[in-house]
Every structure is written in C-alpha cells, then in structure tokens.
Design an enzyme around this catalytic site. Structure first.
Site, mmCIF file in Angstrom:
data_model
loop_
_atom_site.group_PDB
_atom_site.id
_atom_site.type_symbol
_atom_site.label_atom_id
_atom_site.label_comp_id
_atom_site.label_asym_id
_atom_site.label_seq_id
_atom_site.Cartn_x
_atom_site.Cartn_y
_atom_site.Cartn_z
ATOM 1 N N ARG A 147 0.835 -1.198 0.000
ATOM 2 C CA ARG A 147 0.000 0.000 0.000
ATOM 3 C C ARG A 147 0.874 1.255 0.000
ATOM 4 O O ARG A 147 2.073 1.187 0.253
ATOM 5 C CB ARG A 147 -0.928 -0.009 1.224
ATOM 6 C CG ARG A 147 -2.027 -1.049 1.144
ATOM 7 C CD ARG A 147 -2.830 -1.143 2.434
ATOM 8 N NE ARG A 147 -2.058 -1.759 3.510
ATOM 9 C CZ ARG A 147 -2.533 -1.950 4.739
ATOM 10 N NH1 ARG A 147 -3.758 -1.556 5.041
ATOM 11 N NH2 ARG A 147 -1.775 -2.522 5.663
ATOM 12 N N LYS B 137 1.364 1.861 7.220
ATOM 13 C CA LYS B 137 1.662 1.071 8.417
ATOM 14 C C LYS B 137 2.549 1.852 9.384
ATOM 15 O O LYS B 137 3.150 2.856 9.042
ATOM 16 C CB LYS B 137 2.345 -0.248 8.035
ATOM 17 C CG LYS B 137 1.415 -1.246 7.365
ATOM 18 C CD LYS B 137 0.153 -1.518 8.183
ATOM 19 C CE LYS B 137 0.433 -2.240 9.486
ATOM 20 N NZ LYS B 137 -0.800 -2.442 10.291
ATOM 21 N N TYR C 223 -1.232 4.636 10.508
ATOM 22 C CA TYR C 223 -1.623 3.692 11.554
ATOM 23 C C TYR C 223 -0.438 3.501 12.504
ATOM 24 O O TYR C 223 0.704 3.383 12.064
ATOM 25 C CB TYR C 223 -1.999 2.332 10.952
ATOM 26 C CG TYR C 223 -3.317 2.315 10.218
ATOM 27 C CD1 TYR C 223 -4.505 2.549 10.884
ATOM 28 C CD2 TYR C 223 -3.371 2.053 8.856
ATOM 29 C CE1 TYR C 223 -5.719 2.536 10.212
ATOM 30 C CE2 TYR C 223 -4.571 2.036 8.168
ATOM 31 C CZ TYR C 223 -5.749 2.278 8.856
ATOM 32 O OH TYR C 223 -6.943 2.264 8.185
ATOM 33 N N HIS D 83 -1.091 1.742 16.149
ATOM 34 C CA HIS D 83 -1.389 0.564 16.987
ATOM 35 C C HIS D 83 -0.337 0.414 18.088
ATOM 36 O O HIS D 83 0.349 -0.599 18.211
ATOM 37 C CB HIS D 83 -1.441 -0.708 16.126
ATOM 38 C CG HIS D 83 -2.506 -0.676 15.060
ATOM 39 N ND1 HIS D 83 -3.848 -0.725 15.356
ATOM 40 C CD2 HIS D 83 -2.411 -0.595 13.705
ATOM 41 C CE1 HIS D 83 -4.544 -0.678 14.226
ATOM 42 N NE2 HIS D 83 -3.710 -0.589 13.215
ATOM 43 N N GLU E 100 -6.078 5.077 13.545
ATOM 44 C CA GLU E 100 -7.041 4.189 14.193
ATOM 45 C C GLU E 100 -7.768 4.797 15.384
ATOM 46 O O GLU E 100 -8.735 4.191 15.885
ATOM 47 C CB GLU E 100 -6.379 2.863 14.613
ATOM 48 C CG GLU E 100 -5.418 2.956 15.791
ATOM 49 C CD GLU E 100 -4.002 3.308 15.391
ATOM 50 O OE1 GLU E 100 -3.115 3.219 16.261
ATOM 51 O OE2 GLU E 100 -3.778 3.658 14.210
ATOM 52 N N ASP F 247 -21.296 -10.885 20.466
ATOM 53 C CA ASP F 247 -20.932 -9.520 20.835
ATOM 54 C C ASP F 247 -21.576 -9.196 22.178
ATOM 55 O O ASP F 247 -22.599 -9.789 22.538
ATOM 56 C CB ASP F 247 -21.401 -8.514 19.774
ATOM 57 C CG ASP F 247 -20.670 -7.183 19.866
ATOM 58 O OD1 ASP F 247 -19.717 -6.978 19.087
ATOM 59 O OD2 ASP F 247 -21.031 -6.357 20.725
ATOM 60 N N LEU G 38 -12.414 -5.135 19.329
ATOM 61 C CA LEU G 38 -11.659 -3.885 19.302
ATOM 62 C C LEU G 38 -12.026 -3.025 20.499
ATOM 63 O O LEU G 38 -13.208 -2.797 20.775
ATOM 64 C CB LEU G 38 -11.948 -3.099 18.018
ATOM 65 C CG LEU G 38 -11.340 -1.695 17.930
ATOM 66 C CD1 LEU G 38 -9.825 -1.766 17.801
ATOM 67 C CD2 LEU G 38 -11.944 -0.901 16.782
ATOM 68 N N VAL H 169 -7.969 -11.160 13.601
ATOM 69 C CA VAL H 169 -7.878 -9.845 12.969
ATOM 70 C C VAL H 169 -7.432 -8.785 13.978
ATOM 71 O O VAL H 169 -6.929 -7.728 13.602
ATOM 72 C CB VAL H 169 -9.233 -9.463 12.329
ATOM 73 C CG1 VAL H 169 -9.138 -8.139 11.581
ATOM 74 C CG2 VAL H 169 -9.698 -10.558 11.365
ATOM 75 N N ASP I 248 -3.229 -6.674 15.292
ATOM 76 C CA ASP I 248 -2.601 -5.347 15.310
ATOM 77 C C ASP I 248 -2.579 -4.756 16.710
ATOM 78 O O ASP I 248 -1.705 -3.943 17.040
ATOM 79 C CB ASP I 248 -3.352 -4.392 14.379
ATOM 80 C CG ASP I 248 -2.746 -4.349 12.985
ATOM 81 O OD1 ASP I 248 -1.572 -4.724 12.852
ATOM 82 O OD2 ASP I 248 -3.426 -3.935 12.040
ATOM 83 N N ALA J 174 -0.436 -9.317 10.519
ATOM 84 C CA ALA J 174 -0.712 -8.018 11.124
ATOM 85 C C ALA J 174 -1.060 -6.929 10.115
ATOM 86 O O ALA J 174 -1.472 -5.849 10.511
ATOM 87 C CB ALA J 174 0.477 -7.571 11.969
ATOM 88 N N ASN J 175 -0.883 -7.196 8.837
ATOM 89 C CA ASN J 175 -1.290 -6.217 7.819
ATOM 90 C C ASN J 175 -2.065 -6.936 6.711
ATOM 91 O O ASN J 175 -1.710 -6.905 5.542
ATOM 92 C CB ASN J 175 -0.096 -5.452 7.253
ATOM 93 C CG ASN J 175 0.928 -6.356 6.584
ATOM 94 O OD1 ASN J 175 1.130 -7.501 6.978
ATOM 95 N ND2 ASN J 175 1.598 -5.844 5.561
#
Length: 373
Positions: A15, A75, A94, A96, A118, A198, A240, A267, A270, A299-300
């Site tokens: 990216r 990243k 990002y 993290h 994020e 959830d 998250l 997922v 990160d 992680a990506n």
C-alpha cells in the site's frame, strides 16, 4: 506544507500513503508532495503518475524524511523509519501503539507529532480511518480462514459452504463491529453456518436486522465463547477497544479444546490479538499451528489486496491530510476534536490514555499538549 510519502517497508506491504489522485488534490490546495521512487509501482501507480499529479519523486526514503514537514504512511513506522523522524515533523499513519513498546519508545524519543489513523473519530463515535481497512480485513478473514482449513496446511479439510448432502462449516465470529459484519457477509455468501458473538445487544440487533435468519447472534460471555469455539471449524477474532490492547477472550486452554484442524483468524493482532496463543505473522509466513489449531495472524492483512486497500484508505484519509496541510497541525487539531483524538504522541509525551495505561507511561491530554506544537 511539504508532504512526504515514503515507500512502505513492512513485510509484503504494498500500500501507499497517497495515491497519485490524492497527491494531485494536495497539490491543487497549494502544497508540495515528495514521493519515494517506486512507492506505488507494485500496485500500478508509477513514478510518472506521481509526476503528472504534480509531485516530485525522490530516490530514497532518507530524502523524503529529510525534506517533508508531514509524513503520510500506511503502516506503523519501522525502526529505521522511526530514527529518521524529528521534532518538527508530523507523522500521520496507523500506529497501533498499545502492544508495541519499542515503537512507542522510539516515537517518544523522536519528539514528533504522531497522529494515529485508528483513533481518529467522527460525530457518531465511529473510527472512520480504521473502518475501510476493517472492512477489507473482515472480508479477507473468511478467505484466509477458508484457505487455512485446507488439509495440506494442517486444516480439517472442510469446505466452508459444504456441498449438497454435506453440511457446511461452522464459522464463529467474535465481535460484531465493522470486521465482524463484513466477515459475516462473506461467510454467509459462501454458505457457511455463521454465529456472531458480541457484548452489545444493539450491535446484535443491527446484525439480526441486516442478516435475518442467515446468521445466529449470541450475547458474548465466557461460557458462550467456549461453547461455540469448541464447535467451530473457523473462529474469526474481530474485537476492538479503540487504542487499547485487545482483550484475550480465547485462552490457551480453550484453544486446546477446539477441534483438531480448526482455524483461527485473529484480525485483532494489530492490537496484540484476542487469543492467548496469537503472535503476529507476515504474508511471507502467515500461519502456524498450536494444539492442532491453525493460526492465521497476519498483522497487515489488507496489504495482500493493496490496490483496493490503498484506494479505500485514501478516500477516508485525504480530507484529514488536507485539513492538516491547509491549517497546519496545531490549528487543525485545535479546531477538530475528532482529529485531536488521533493524537497519540506529541513532543515526547503520550497523549492517548489507552496507550499510556497499557504501557504504564505518563499521560497528558492531547489538548493540553497543543501549545507544544
């Protein structure tokens, strides 16, 4: 303002922080853009495209970091990149940080103003710069999980949707947010038996309205997680807590109870991962096995579909890039509370409370630190 776009150097990360189209928009606002050579070549954005957009192409990352007032990346900066940051610079990418002590220490030492995609918010309390990559990762989690279930990789040899006369795989998704909803959409599309857990009844109601009888929604408790994970062929971890380390909802003991050859796609990796057995992997070596359970913890993840991901990310980040450039970082942060929520490190101080708590570091509010910029 002079904005720099270095080439991403994380393992198999293709990216790029600004597309040529985004660079063109920045230049149209009266700013300058410098881009490291071949920054976007792997996904079809050539140096000539950037030049045509009005950007200048530089031969090395060192040149980009040396010239730029603001660095726009995708990243988190790798160690060599962190050493290039300086106090006068703004970093927008990002981060993290919560589970990443070395990066946090380096960013503190750099003295730079570091804004994390994020933790930027919007009027509805959502995370608009995390959402596009969560959408991609959620959809990819089912692709990755289906692949991980293939026998030659150590999986059960189960096809997610089954075939006539053979039942489909059971997919358990922990977390019904953006990742979970997109994972559910893909899993339903492939014909899997889907359960989403959830702790928010409102989230479960929304999913129920969206998917109807195509999925089962379950209120998340320790008991429910254990029950459904032990029955699952594929578990997707999509939990998250903004800015904070992910809670360890899947224990090592639970992994040992899961079906041999089942798979988990974490997922949340990160932010440290939601399983005690999770550790970050790369696209070059994406899976490992613990207690006969296949773990996919890249992680990506969105980097594997880098062109789609880059364009989706730029759609979300460009307005904030322009705001920072047009007003300057201090004024932009001062006037936009949601952008201010993205400020994680400023002039050697942690300004994100979740990060400070995760690493037991001194914290000052982001607004209090604005006078230092």
């Amino acid at each position: 303002m002079l904005i720099g776009v270095p080439k991403e150097i994380k393992n198999h990360e293709y990216r790029v922080g600004l597309t040529p189209m985004a660079a063109h928009e920045v230049v149209a606002h009266g700013h300058s853009v410098v881009v490291e050579t071949n920054a976007g070549t792997s996904i079809g954005f050539t140096d000539d495209d950037y030049v045509a957009a009005g950007a200048q192409v530089l031969p090395t990352a060192e040149d980009v970091f040396e010239k730029a007032e603001m660095i726009v990346k995708v990243k988190e900066p790798q160690e060599v990149e962190r050493k290039r940051l300086r106090p006068a610079q703004t970093l927008f990418t990002y981060l993290h940080l919560a589970p990443d002590v070395p990066q946090t220490n380096d960013l503190i030492e750099s003295g730079a103003t570091c804004i994390a995609y994020e933790t930027v918010t919007d009027n509805a309390g959502r995370l608009p710069l995390l959402a596009p990559m969560s959408e991609v990762a959620g959809r990819m989690s089912i692709q990755a999980g289906a692949h991980s279930l293939e026998k030659y990789l150590g999986g059960r040899g189960v096809l997610l949707g089954g075939v006539p006369g053979v039942e489909p795989a059971k997919v358990v998704i922990i977390g019904g947010g953006v990742v979970g909803a997109n994972a559910a959409a893909m899993a339903v599309g492939l014909g899997a038996d889907v359960v989403v857990l959830d702790r928010s009844v409102d989230v479960l109601r929304k999913l129920d309205a969206q998917f109807g009888n195509s999925i089962k929604t379950v209120f998340s408790t320790k008991y429910a997680i254990e029950q459904h994970c032990t029955e699952a062929d594929l578990v997707v971890g999509g939990v998250l807590i903004p800015g904070a380390a992910a809670p360890k909802l899947i224990t090592r003991e639970l992994i040992a109870k899961m079906k041999a050859g089942s798979a988990i796609v974490d997922v949340a990796i990160d932010q440290g991962g939601c399983a005690e057995t999770s550790r970050a992997t790369t696209h070059a070596d994406p899976i490992y096995i613990v207690d006969d359970v296949v773990h996919y913890c890249v992680a990506n993840m969105p980097g594997a579909v880098a062109r789609t991901s880059t364009m989706a990310l730029n759609n979300a980040t460009l307005p904030f890039v322009l705001e920072l450039a047009d007003k300057g970082p201090r004024k932009a942060l001062e006037e936009n509370e949601h952008l201010l929520n993205g400020l994680n490190v400023c002039k050697g101080v942690i300004t994100c409370q979740s990060v400070a708590e995760a690493q037991n570091l001194q914290y000052r509010s982001a607004r209090e630190m604005l006078q230092e910029i």
